[in-house]
Every structure is written in structure tokens, then in C-alpha cells.
Design a protein around this motif. Sequence first.
Motif, PDB file in Angstrom:
ATOM      1  N   GLN A 235      29.402 -18.218   5.951  1.00 19.87           N
ATOM      2  CA  GLN A 235      29.963 -17.509   4.666  1.00 19.87           C
ATOM      3  C   GLN A 235      29.030 -17.596   3.356  1.00 19.87           C
ATOM      4  N   SER A 236      27.902 -18.344   3.488  1.00 19.99           N
ATOM      5  CA  SER A 236      27.298 -18.614   2.335  1.00 19.99           C
ATOM      6  C   SER A 236      26.389 -17.402   1.963  1.00 19.99           C
ATOM      7  N   TYR A 237      26.038 -17.118   0.865  1.00 18.58           N
ATOM      8  CA  TYR A 237      25.106 -15.898   0.241  1.00 18.58           C
ATOM      9  C   TYR A 237      23.801 -16.177   0.854  1.00 18.58           C
ATOM     10  N   ARG A 238      23.334 -17.169   0.930  1.00 15.83           N
ATOM     11  CA  ARG A 238      21.969 -17.446   1.526  1.00 15.83           C
ATOM     12  C   ARG A 238      21.660 -16.834   2.999  1.00 15.83           C
ATOM     13  N   TYR A 239      22.822 -17.201   3.904  1.00 16.30           N
ATOM     14  CA  TYR A 239      23.057 -16.721   5.200  1.00 16.30           C
ATOM     15  C   TYR A 239      23.244 -15.336   5.140  1.00 16.30           C
ATOM     16  N   PHE A 240      23.842 -14.692   4.243  1.00 14.38           N
ATOM     17  CA  PHE A 240      24.097 -13.307   4.300  1.00 14.38           C
ATOM     18  C   PHE A 240      22.916 -12.666   4.091  1.00 14.38           C
ATOM     19  N   MET A 241      22.037 -13.165   3.195  1.00 16.65           N
ATOM     20  CA  MET A 241      20.648 -12.583   2.627  1.00 16.65           C
ATOM     21  C   MET A 241      19.598 -12.665   3.642  1.00 16.65           C
ATOM     22  N   ASN A 242      19.742 -13.643   4.442  1.00 19.31           N
ATOM     23  CA  ASN A 242      18.764 -14.046   5.328  1.00 19.31           C
ATOM     24  C   ASN A 242      19.095 -12.910   6.768  1.00 19.31           C
ATOM     25  N   THR A 243      20.206 -12.845   6.958  1.00 19.15           N
ATOM     26  CA  THR A 243      20.714 -12.044   8.211  1.00 19.15           C
ATOM     27  C   THR A 243      20.766 -10.464   8.012  1.00 19.15           C
ATOM     28  N   ASN A 244      21.015 -10.421   6.600  1.00 17.49           N
ATOM     29  CA  ASN A 244      21.066  -8.724   6.351  1.00 17.49           C
ATOM     30  C   ASN A 244      19.904  -8.314   5.603  1.00 17.49           C
ATOM     31  N   LEU A 245      18.929  -9.018   5.490  1.00 17.61           N
ATOM     32  CA  LEU A 245      17.565  -8.463   4.761  1.00 17.61           C
ATOM     33  C   LEU A 245      16.274  -9.365   4.925  1.00 17.61           C
ATOM     34  N   PHE A 246      16.446 -10.527   4.664  1.00 17.67           N
ATOM     35  CA  PHE A 246      15.148 -11.227   4.497  1.00 17.67           C
ATOM     36  C   PHE A 246      14.602 -11.489   6.105  1.00 17.67           C
ATOM     37  N   ASP A 247      15.397 -11.612   7.123  1.00 11.18           N
ATOM     38  CA  ASP A 247      14.864 -11.980   8.460  1.00 11.18           C
ATOM     39  C   ASP A 247      13.997 -10.767   9.034  1.00 11.18           C
ATOM     40  N   HIS A 248      14.331  -9.626   8.354  1.00 12.37           N
ATOM     41  CA  HIS A 248      13.900  -8.335   9.156  1.00 12.37           C
ATOM     42  C   HIS A 248      12.860  -7.604   8.344  1.00 12.37           C
ATOM     43  N   VAL A 249      12.443  -8.235   7.275  1.00 13.80           N
ATOM     44  CA  VAL A 249      11.212  -7.757   6.675  1.00 13.80           C
ATOM     45  C   VAL A 249      10.312  -8.587   6.202  1.00 13.80           C
ATOM     46  N   ASN A 250       9.126  -8.130   5.683  1.00 17.00           N
ATOM     47  CA  ASN A 250       7.690  -9.234   5.697  1.00 17.00           C
ATOM     48  C   ASN A 250       7.877  -9.865   4.348  1.00 17.00           C
ATOM     49  N   ILE A 251       9.163 -10.401   3.828  1.00 16.48           N
ATOM     50  CA  ILE A 251       9.115 -11.065   2.905  1.00 16.48           C
ATOM     51  C   ILE A 251       8.974 -12.641   2.897  1.00 16.48           C
ATOM     52  N   ARG A 252       8.135 -13.167   1.997  1.00 16.26           N
ATOM     53  CA  ARG A 252       7.968 -14.817   2.163  1.00 16.26           C
ATOM     54  C   ARG A 252       9.233 -15.278   1.816  1.00 16.26           C
ATOM     55  N   LYS A 253       9.871 -16.143   2.468  1.00 13.81           N
ATOM     56  CA  LYS A 253      11.284 -16.921   2.431  1.00 13.81           C
ATOM     57  C   LYS A 253      11.152 -17.782   1.082  1.00 13.81           C
ATOM     58  N   GLU A 254       9.731 -18.306   0.989  1.00 12.83           N
ATOM     59  CA  GLU A 254       9.940 -19.133  -0.202  1.00 12.83           C
ATOM     60  C   GLU A 254       9.837 -18.479  -1.466  1.00 12.83           C
ATOM     61  N   TYR A 255       9.653 -17.228  -1.599  1.00 12.86           N
ATOM     62  CA  TYR A 255       9.921 -16.410  -2.633  1.00 12.86           C
ATOM     63  C   TYR A 255      11.171 -15.623  -2.965  1.00 12.86           C
ATOM     64  N   THR A 256      12.454 -16.275  -2.124  1.00 11.15           N
ATOM     65  CA  THR A 256      13.463 -15.688  -2.085  1.00 11.15           C
ATOM     66  C   THR A 256      14.420 -16.780  -2.517  1.00 11.15           C
ATOM     67  N   TYR A 257      15.354 -16.356  -3.784  1.00 15.67           N
ATOM     68  CA  TYR A 257      15.980 -17.485  -4.542  1.00 15.67           C
ATOM     69  C   TYR A 257      17.527 -17.212  -4.366  1.00 15.67           C
ATOM     70  N   VAL A 258      18.145 -18.178  -3.939  1.00 17.94           N
ATOM     71  CA  VAL A 258      19.507 -17.899  -4.238  1.00 17.94           C
ATOM     72  C   VAL A 258      19.994 -19.474  -4.819  1.00 17.94           C
ATOM     73  N   PRO A 259      20.913 -19.419  -5.808  1.00  9.55           N
ATOM     74  CA  PRO A 259      21.234 -20.756  -6.081  1.00  9.55           C
ATOM     75  C   PRO A 259      21.729 -21.706  -5.072  1.00  9.55           C
ATOM     76  N   ASN A 260      21.477 -23.011  -5.306  1.00  9.94           N
ATOM     77  CA  ASN A 260      21.586 -24.028  -4.198  1.00  9.94           C
ATOM     78  C   ASN A 260      23.083 -24.529  -4.217  1.00  9.94           C
ATOM     79  N   GLY A 261      23.700 -24.067  -3.267  1.00 13.36           N
ATOM     80  CA  GLY A 261      25.241 -24.324  -3.318  1.00 13.36           C
ATOM     81  C   GLY A 261      25.547 -25.512  -2.716  1.00 13.36           C
TER      82      GLY A 261
END
Length: 243
Positions: free
Chosen positions: A78-104
Motif C-alpha cells: 500500500q506504500s506509494y513507493r511500491y505503487f510507483m515501482n509496480t505501476n511504472l518504474f519496474d517496466h521502463v529503463n529509469i534508474r531507480k536511484e533517480y526516482t524519489y518518494v518521501p521516506n515513509g
Amino acid sequence: MRIIKAKDYNAMSRMAANIISAQIIMNSKCVLGLATGSTPLGIYQQLIEWYTKGDLDFSEVTTINLDEYRGLGPDNDQSYRYFMNTNLFDHVNIRKEYTYVPNGLEPDRDKACSSYNERIRACGGIDLQLLGLGNNGHIGFNEPEDAFEKETHCVKLSESTILANARFFDNQAEVPREAYTMGIKSIMQARKIVVVVSGEGKAEIVKKAFTGPVTPMVPASVLQLHNDVTLVGDEPALSLLEV
Ligand code: F6R
């Protein structure tokens, strides 16, 4: 403000995805401000499709998300980091270390917020901020208040937001009561803003936010003061606006 009226949810998603992909094509090193929630899902699917076809390259893109529940970590589905990973970041060639979400998981509220503000500044600000619109007019987790909140801060979620978000949890008691969110000032500093709305249930708040008085009681109304806002909605969501 530009208003783009699309026939339905899929057309709205394609229109908004087109704006985001134009941003990436025009500036491969752009900083995108991203949102979670149900409305952007179709946009993310469309972006993944264009990436898969070879039309989009995320390799130099940086992303900064609006918000995160306080207390939820990246592995919590239910975290927004998980949401972003599963709905976008895991499926494109973005560098994960350049994706920022507040640290819950940062318990120190001041530390969580100030390090996120520094992060936004270090990235040089946001080129394009994608926003959904809450039923009570919230953007990010900036709830109706007496004053416009500034930069990243910790909020107590309103009853209506807890209720609206309960659909994603097993029961209402599990919805976290606090969140870290970018503030109105951080959002308003984005160079371009794209607001996406879908469904008849949003029609009343769209009308209030974009044609009513600018007031902290309807946080999205502040967007009327930004000089580059595009509202992309489907017909039901825009039905009470005279476009
Ligand atoms: C999500 C966020 C929220 C949502 C808003 C609308 O990161 O910041 O402000 O954009 O609650 O949510 P949906 O799209 O589910 O109607």
C-alpha cells in the motif's frame, strides 16, 4: 489554464501521456513530478507501452513523487513507493536511484520533510508536475486547511481522504493516519502542471477548484494562480465546466 476534454478515461490517459512523453522527448534529462491514485494508472500504462515500442527513453529522467504514507516502507503493497515501482518504474529503463518518494519509514517528521525539500532543490526543481484531484480538493495530501501549506510537511489525513483511500486497504482501520507530502509552495514552483480528472464523481470539485474562489479550503484552487496549468479530464469529470 488550458482545458483538454477527452471522451473517456482511456482518451484522457492518452492525452496526458502525450504531454508527459513530449516533455521527455524535448528534454531527456527532465524532472517529472509524479502522483499515485487511480487516475494516473492509465497514463502509466500508456507510457510503458510507448517505452516497450521503443518510442520513449527514461534513462536520464528523474522523478519526484508527491507523497507517501508515514509508517509504510517500500515493501508494503500500500506504500506509494511500491505503487510507483509496480505501476511504472519496474517496466521502463529509469534508474531507480533517480526516482524519489518521501521516506515513509523515517520516523523523524522534520528530517523526512527537510531532506525531501533539499532533494527537490538539488534536482533543480520540477519541470512537469502531474496531479490528481481529491474529492475534497486536495492535491498531494494537502488537505483543506486555514492556510496554504508550504513545502514538504507531515499531515494528518482528513476523514474524507481516509474513507476514499480505504478501498485500497483490507479495512478502514488499516489506512495510515499521517503522510508526508510536498506542499503547495513546492507544487506551485513546478514549471508546468498537468491535472488529470476522471469520472462524474469529480465534476463538482473540478468546478469548485477551477472556477470558484482561490481558498485554502479548496487546495487545488491555488492552481488558478499558476501560469502553466493544463487540466485533462474526461467528459463526465468536466461536465459542470463550461469548456
Ligand atoms: C496521490 C495524491 C492524491 C491523489 C488524489 C486523487 O499521490 O497525491 O492527491 O491524486 O487523491 O486520487 P484518485 O486519482 O485515486 O482519484
